[in-house]
Design a protein around this motif. Sequence first.
Motif, PDB file in Angstrom:
ATOM      1  N   THR A 118      21.000 -42.307   2.882  1.00 20.33           N
ATOM      2  CA  THR A 118      20.992 -41.824   1.512  1.00 20.33           C
ATOM      3  C   THR A 118      21.825 -42.777   0.667  1.00 20.33           C
ATOM      4  O   THR A 118      22.778 -43.390   1.160  1.00 20.33           O
ATOM      5  N   ALA A 119      21.452 -42.896  -0.605  1.00 20.07           N
ATOM      6  CA  ALA A 119      22.139 -43.881  -1.434  1.00 20.07           C
ATOM      7  C   ALA A 119      22.321 -43.426  -2.881  1.00 20.07           C
ATOM      8  O   ALA A 119      22.482 -44.259  -3.767  1.00 20.07           O
ATOM      9  N   THR A 120      22.281 -42.121  -3.103  1.00 24.35           N
ATOM     10  CA  THR A 120      22.550 -41.640  -4.455  1.00 24.35           C
ATOM     11  C   THR A 120      23.717 -40.653  -4.416  1.00 24.35           C
ATOM     12  O   THR A 120      23.915 -39.956  -3.416  1.00 24.35           O
ATOM     13  N   LEU A 121      24.452 -40.608  -5.500  1.00 24.60           N
ATOM     14  CA  LEU A 121      25.577 -39.677  -5.567  1.00 24.60           C
ATOM     15  C   LEU A 121      25.101 -38.242  -5.448  1.00 24.60           C
ATOM     16  O   LEU A 121      25.766 -37.422  -4.804  1.00 24.60           O
ATOM     17  N   LYS A 122      23.972 -37.947  -6.035  1.00 25.43           N
ATOM     18  CA  LYS A 122      23.422 -36.585  -5.957  1.00 25.43           C
ATOM     19  C   LYS A 122      23.189 -36.185  -4.504  1.00 25.43           C
ATOM     20  O   LYS A 122      23.603 -35.107  -4.077  1.00 25.43           O
ATOM     21  N   GLU A 123      22.538 -37.056  -3.747  1.00 25.43           N
ATOM     22  CA  GLU A 123      22.295 -36.778  -2.330  1.00 25.43           C
ATOM     23  C   GLU A 123      23.612 -36.647  -1.566  1.00 25.43           C
ATOM     24  O   GLU A 123      23.760 -35.774  -0.709  1.00 25.43           O
ATOM     25  N   HIS A 124      24.558 -37.511  -1.858  1.00 26.03           N
ATOM     26  CA  HIS A 124      25.834 -37.486  -1.146  1.00 26.03           C
ATOM     27  C   HIS A 124      26.577 -36.180  -1.408  1.00 26.03           C
ATOM     28  O   HIS A 124      27.107 -35.573  -0.474  1.00 26.03           O
ATOM     29  N   LEU A 125      26.598 -35.745  -2.638  1.00 29.39           N
ATOM     30  CA  LEU A 125      27.290 -34.492  -2.956  1.00 29.39           C
ATOM     31  C   LEU A 125      26.599 -33.294  -2.321  1.00 29.39           C
ATOM     32  O   LEU A 125      27.253 -32.341  -1.920  1.00 29.39           O
ATOM     33  N   GLU A 126      25.274 -33.346  -2.219  1.00 29.92           N
ATOM     34  CA  GLU A 126      24.528 -32.253  -1.588  1.00 29.92           C
ATOM     35  C   GLU A 126      24.726 -32.226  -0.080  1.00 29.92           C
ATOM     36  O   GLU A 126      24.797 -31.157   0.522  1.00 29.92           O
TER      37      GLU A 126
END
Length: 153
Positions: A75-83
């Motif tokens: 994963t490489a987006t902040l949204k994905e990381h926070l989820e």
Amino acid sequence: MMTNTVTYSIYLTKTLNQQVANFSVLYMKLHNYHWYVKGENFFTLHVKFEELYTEVALHLDTIAERMLALGSVPTATLKEHLEMATIKEATGEENAEQMVEALSEDMENIMKELKIGITLAEDQRDQPTADMLTAIHTSFEKHRWMLSAYLGK
């Protein structure tokens, strides 16, 4: 055997991606702490937080590159990381002691998850992944011990 390999690949991808997310959140959390720590231990903690975020960035890159080598997509987006992350962002309201306490707890949680990944990799004879996760675990174990000692625990 193919089903076991596919299942392993799915679980390994999930496990490694969770750590990509955790390390991304931890990287920003450590920057927050580095920038905003105050008090009598400023000089000590400011330097320690920088040391830790530098190391976390290396671990993040190592895990993501291992995933790519295995044919997975980190994963490489902040949204994905926070989820996906199992650790929480800094609130910006922590004092120095709360910062250290949160980092100690985060490292403890990440170490538990790394052990799951190590076991999964070893069960499938993926020694390079197991070795990578073991090295990260060993480093975090030392940091967590030092953070706990700082807190007098």
